[in-house]
Design a protein around this motif. Structure first.
Motif, PDB file in Angstrom:
ATOM      1  N   PRO A 312       0.828  -1.217   0.000  1.00  0.00           N
ATOM      2  CA  PRO A 312       0.000   0.000   0.000  1.00  0.00           C
ATOM      3  C   PRO A 312       0.858   1.261   0.000  1.00  0.00           C
ATOM      4  O   PRO A 312       1.890   1.332   0.678  1.00  0.00           O
ATOM      5  N   HIS A 313       0.410   2.279  -0.762  1.00  0.00           N
ATOM      6  CA  HIS A 313       1.163   3.531  -0.837  1.00  0.00           C
ATOM      7  C   HIS A 313       0.236   4.638  -1.343  1.00  0.00           C
ATOM      8  O   HIS A 313      -0.915   4.394  -1.698  1.00  0.00           O
ATOM      9  N   ALA A 314       0.753   5.851  -1.362  1.00  0.00           N
ATOM     10  CA  ALA A 314      -0.010   7.008  -1.844  1.00  0.00           C
ATOM     11  C   ALA A 314       0.266   7.212  -3.325  1.00  0.00           C
ATOM     12  O   ALA A 314       1.421   7.179  -3.756  1.00  0.00           O
ATOM     13  N   TYR A 315      -0.792   7.422  -4.099  1.00  0.00           N
ATOM     14  CA  TYR A 315      -0.620   7.619  -5.536  1.00  0.00           C
ATOM     15  C   TYR A 315      -1.818   8.375  -6.096  1.00  0.00           C
ATOM     16  O   TYR A 315      -2.917   8.346  -5.538  1.00  0.00           O
ATOM     17  N   TYR A 316      -1.582   9.025  -7.215  1.00  0.00           N
ATOM     18  CA  TYR A 316      -2.611   9.799  -7.898  1.00  0.00           C
ATOM     19  C   TYR A 316      -2.460   9.494  -9.377  1.00  0.00           C
ATOM     20  O   TYR A 316      -1.346   9.497  -9.901  1.00  0.00           O
ATOM     21  N   GLY A 317      -3.568   9.212 -10.048  1.00  0.00           N
ATOM     22  CA  GLY A 317      -3.449   8.747 -11.416  1.00  0.00           C
ATOM     23  C   GLY A 317      -4.467   9.342 -12.358  1.00  0.00           C
ATOM     24  O   GLY A 317      -5.487   9.904 -11.948  1.00  0.00           O
ATOM     25  N   GLU A 318      -4.183   9.189 -13.631  1.00  0.00           N
ATOM     26  CA  GLU A 318      -5.080   9.647 -14.677  1.00  0.00           C
ATOM     27  C   GLU A 318      -4.800   8.831 -15.926  1.00  0.00           C
ATOM     28  O   GLU A 318      -3.689   8.313 -16.119  1.00  0.00           O
ATOM     29  N   GLY A 319      -5.809   8.687 -16.772  1.00  0.00           N
ATOM     30  CA  GLY A 319      -5.643   7.957 -18.016  1.00  0.00           C
ATOM     31  C   GLY A 319      -6.312   8.683 -19.163  1.00  0.00           C
ATOM     32  O   GLY A 319      -7.437   9.165 -19.023  1.00  0.00           O
ATOM     33  N   ALA A 320      -5.614   8.788 -20.290  1.00  0.00           N
ATOM     34  CA  ALA A 320      -6.142   9.451 -21.478  1.00  0.00           C
ATOM     35  C   ALA A 320      -6.231   8.446 -22.615  1.00  0.00           C
ATOM     36  O   ALA A 320      -5.229   7.796 -22.959  1.00  0.00           O
ATOM     37  N   VAL A 321      -7.428   8.299 -23.190  1.00  0.00           N
ATOM     38  CA  VAL A 321      -7.627   7.422 -24.340  1.00  0.00           C
ATOM     39  C   VAL A 321      -7.349   8.227 -25.602  1.00  0.00           C
ATOM     40  O   VAL A 321      -7.902   9.327 -25.792  1.00  0.00           O
ATOM     41  N   LEU A 322      -6.496   7.682 -26.479  1.00  0.00           N
ATOM     42  CA  LEU A 322      -6.059   8.408 -27.671  1.00  0.00           C
ATOM     43  C   LEU A 322      -6.590   7.768 -28.942  1.00  0.00           C
ATOM     44  O   LEU A 322      -6.656   6.534 -29.043  1.00  0.00           O
ATOM     45  N   ARG A 323      -6.915   8.603 -29.927  1.00  0.00           N
ATOM     46  CA  ARG A 323      -7.324   8.051 -31.216  1.00  0.00           C
ATOM     47  C   ARG A 323      -6.119   7.508 -31.971  1.00  0.00           C
ATOM     48  O   ARG A 323      -6.239   6.640 -32.847  1.00  0.00           O
ATOM     49  N   GLU A 324      -4.942   8.032 -31.658  1.00  0.00           N
ATOM     50  CA  GLU A 324      -3.682   7.540 -32.225  1.00  0.00           C
ATOM     51  C   GLU A 324      -2.565   7.985 -31.287  1.00  0.00           C
ATOM     52  O   GLU A 324      -2.772   8.869 -30.435  1.00  0.00           O
ATOM     53  N   LEU A 325      -1.399   7.374 -31.408  1.00  0.00           N
ATOM     54  CA  LEU A 325      -0.285   7.748 -30.550  1.00  0.00           C
ATOM     55  C   LEU A 325       0.567   8.785 -31.272  1.00  0.00           C
ATOM     56  O   LEU A 325       1.322   8.454 -32.193  1.00  0.00           O
ATOM     57  N   ASP A 326       0.427  10.038 -30.876  1.00  0.00           N
ATOM     58  CA  ASP A 326       1.245  11.124 -31.401  1.00  0.00           C
ATOM     59  C   ASP A 326       2.626  11.002 -30.768  1.00  0.00           C
ATOM     60  O   ASP A 326       2.818  11.327 -29.592  1.00  0.00           O
ATOM     61  N   LEU A 327       3.602  10.527 -31.541  1.00  0.00           N
ATOM     62  CA  LEU A 327       4.921  10.245 -30.978  1.00  0.00           C
ATOM     63  C   LEU A 327       5.632  11.508 -30.515  1.00  0.00           C
ATOM     64  O   LEU A 327       6.364  11.479 -29.516  1.00  0.00           O
ATOM     65  N   ALA A 328       5.422  12.619 -31.194  1.00  0.00           N
ATOM     66  CA  ALA A 328       6.045  13.863 -30.755  1.00  0.00           C
ATOM     67  C   ALA A 328       5.463  14.302 -29.413  1.00  0.00           C
ATOM     68  O   ALA A 328       6.188  14.680 -28.480  1.00  0.00           O
ATOM     69  N   GLY A 329       4.119  14.254 -29.308  1.00  0.00           N
ATOM     70  CA  GLY A 329       3.478  14.614 -28.043  1.00  0.00           C
ATOM     71  C   GLY A 329       3.850  13.665 -26.929  1.00  0.00           C
ATOM     72  O   GLY A 329       4.079  14.063 -25.783  1.00  0.00           O
ATOM     73  N   ALA A 330       3.930  12.353 -27.252  1.00  0.00           N
ATOM     74  CA  ALA A 330       4.312  11.373 -26.244  1.00  0.00           C
ATOM     75  C   ALA A 330       5.751  11.564 -25.806  1.00  0.00           C
ATOM     76  O   ALA A 330       6.100  11.368 -24.634  1.00  0.00           O
ATOM     77  N   GLY A 331       6.610  11.974 -26.733  1.00  0.00           N
ATOM     78  CA  GLY A 331       7.995  12.264 -26.368  1.00  0.00           C
ATOM     79  C   GLY A 331       8.086  13.424 -25.402  1.00  0.00           C
ATOM     80  O   GLY A 331       8.887  13.400 -24.454  1.00  0.00           O
ATOM     81  N   GLU A 332       7.259  14.438 -25.616  1.00  0.00           N
ATOM     82  CA  GLU A 332       7.230  15.575 -24.693  1.00  0.00           C
ATOM     83  C   GLU A 332       6.698  15.128 -23.333  1.00  0.00           C
ATOM     84  O   GLU A 332       7.189  15.569 -22.280  1.00  0.00           O
ATOM     85  N   LEU A 333       5.682  14.256 -23.326  1.00  0.00           N
ATOM     86  CA  LEU A 333       5.177  13.726 -22.067  1.00  0.00           C
ATOM     87  C   LEU A 333       6.281  12.994 -21.310  1.00  0.00           C
ATOM     88  O   LEU A 333       6.431  13.161 -20.088  1.00  0.00           O
TER      89      LEU A 333
END
Length: 444
Positions: A312-333
């Motif tokens: 057990p630990h502390a965590y905060y999460g989020e998930g984004a569903v994508l129509r496609e994987l933008d590699l440039a945007g994912a690289g910035e992420l």
């Protein structure tokens, strides 16, 4: 009936254990996998049966108190104050019908229990990656499993549910008996009642080819591994499920020496076909591997594909569903969440969607089936700082994001935008107004 009279009446073996703040056992009853925040209810009903849940809901309804539910405490939406909390961890019975290929699950059952019960029959549930996660809450949010591209969402396999609705009635819900309620429960989250158990289909899987190949993210390059994995996903069999992960481990004595201060980037694979080594060969050519655990394994070892933390630990999460994987945007992420970005530790996971997940024939409300990838972020540390970091990291993917993932919105509070498309949200609201006109379960 005065509250304390009700408490005293139900402290017998014939009713639920009821706890208030300050009572012995109150804090222990609230404890779950999430340690960053917890509900602080006026009353906790520690349910051991559907009758206990009925008693809790009827008590709350008579007094206009909100009702929340907690099994294992993995997917809490955020802290809360007051009202009634129903804990279902004691309702953990599992029974398997190997002829019908089904399993009956109590509200507090964890996936590891179901895997163990089904395995002797050469069967497996459509479970998630962590054996300690509660099965029912996972299913109500859709349920993205280890073999998701082959078998779809866990919600697609549910035959029936037993649920206590706001009128205090225990209903046995099937696609035939109450089609609207069935549709809304599976994918709509927990806002329609307290599910006390369900029946789900099992799949004929006794083993799989799976594991992970890990790389040094600084040496090979996290973005380079992501790019190679994305190209590889275009070539794999329709039913093969995989994901990418990037973890910037802190330099702490508590960690294994091989991980301290290291940026580990991995590709995880799960495949029931007999051609695993051939299909996975391109992954082994990405660069020098820190570790390679790809192998044929019994399904009872499938949790090792992801090796999710079990402390057990502390965590905060989020998930984004994508129509496609933008590699440039994912690289910035990746740059905004990597070891050189500073701030709270942030884990990145990208799931390859499609395959059976895209099927729209199941009578449930699981949304965003046209998504091709899911990006999940998990941050630790101060809640406000973690949420701010998550929002900033997701920003580069805004143009290709079609929605959010309900099962991975940890600590998101009351924020519900993007969890469903407009049509699904409207239908859910109409069904909720019919079954819960006083909004007893809105906190779920």
């Amino acid at each position: 009936m005065p509250f304390m009279d009700f408490v005293n009446e139900h402290k017998s073996t014939d009713g639920p254990l009821v706890l208030r703040p300050g009572d012995p056992g109150y804090e222990d009853e609230l404890a779950g996998f999430q340690t960053g925040f917890a509900p602080r209810p006026d009353a906790v009903f520690a349910a051991s049966s559907a009758a206990d849940v009925v008693a809790a809901v009827r008590y709350a309804a008579r007094r206009g108190l909100p009702v929340r539910v907690q099994a294992t405490g993995h997917g809490l939406p955020g802290p809360s104050e007051g009202g009634v909390l129903v804990t279902t961890r004691r309702m953990d019975g599992v029974s398997v019908d190997p002829v019908a290929r089904t399993a009956r699950l109590g509200a507090g059952v964890r996936w590891g229990q179901v895997v163990t019960a089904a395995a002797p029959h050469g069967l497996a549930p459509v479970n998630g990656s962590a054996p300690s996660v509660g099965a029912v809450g996972y299913v109500l949010g859709g349920g993205l499993g280890i073999l998701a591209r082959e078998f779809g969402y866990a919600a697609d396999h549910v035959r029936s549910l037993d649920v206590v609705t706001a009128d205090g009635r225990l209903r046995h819900v099937t696609p035939e008996s109450e089609p609207d309620l069935y549709w809304a429960l599976l994918g709509g989250g927990g806002g329609l009642g307290v599910v006390t158990g369900l029946e789900t289909g099992l799949v004929p899987v006794a083993s799989l080819y799976g594991g992970s190949v890990s790389f040094d993210g600084r040496r090979v390059g996290a973005a380079a591994v992501l790019r190679a994995w994305e190209e590889w996903t275009r070539t794999v069999p329709e039913g093969l499920t995989s994901s990418f992960a990037a973890v910037p481990y802190p330099d702490l004595p508590a960690l294994p020496e091989a991980l301290r201060g290291r940026y580990v980037v991995s590709v995880r694979v799960a495949h029931t076909g007999a051609d695993g080594d051939r299909v996975a060969a391109p992954l082994r050519r990405i660069g020098p591997a820190l570790a390679d655990s790809l192998r044929r394994m019994p399904y009872t070892e499938s949790h090792t594909v992801h090796s999710d933390p079990d402390v057990p630990h502390a965590y905060y999460g989020e998930g984004a569903v994508l129509r496609e994987l933008d590699l440039a945007g994912a690289g910035e992420l990746l740059a905004r969440t990597g070891p050189d970005a500073g701030g709270a530790m942030c884990v990145v996971q990208v799931n390859h969607l499609g395959g059976a997940l895209a099927a729209s024939g199941a009578p449930n409300s699981v949304p965003h089936r046209d998504g091709r990838f899911l990006v999940r972020l998990l941050a630790v540390g101060d809640r406000a700082a973690a949420r701010e970091r998550l929002d900033a990291a997701f920003a580069p993917l805004g143009p290709v994001t079609i929605g959010r993932a309900l099962n991975f919105a940890f600590g998101a509070g009351d924020r519900t935008d993007g969890l469903w498309d407009a049509e699904t949200r409207k239908r859910l609201a109409l069904i909720r107004s019919r079954y819960d006109p006083a909004s007893l379960f809105d906190g779920n």
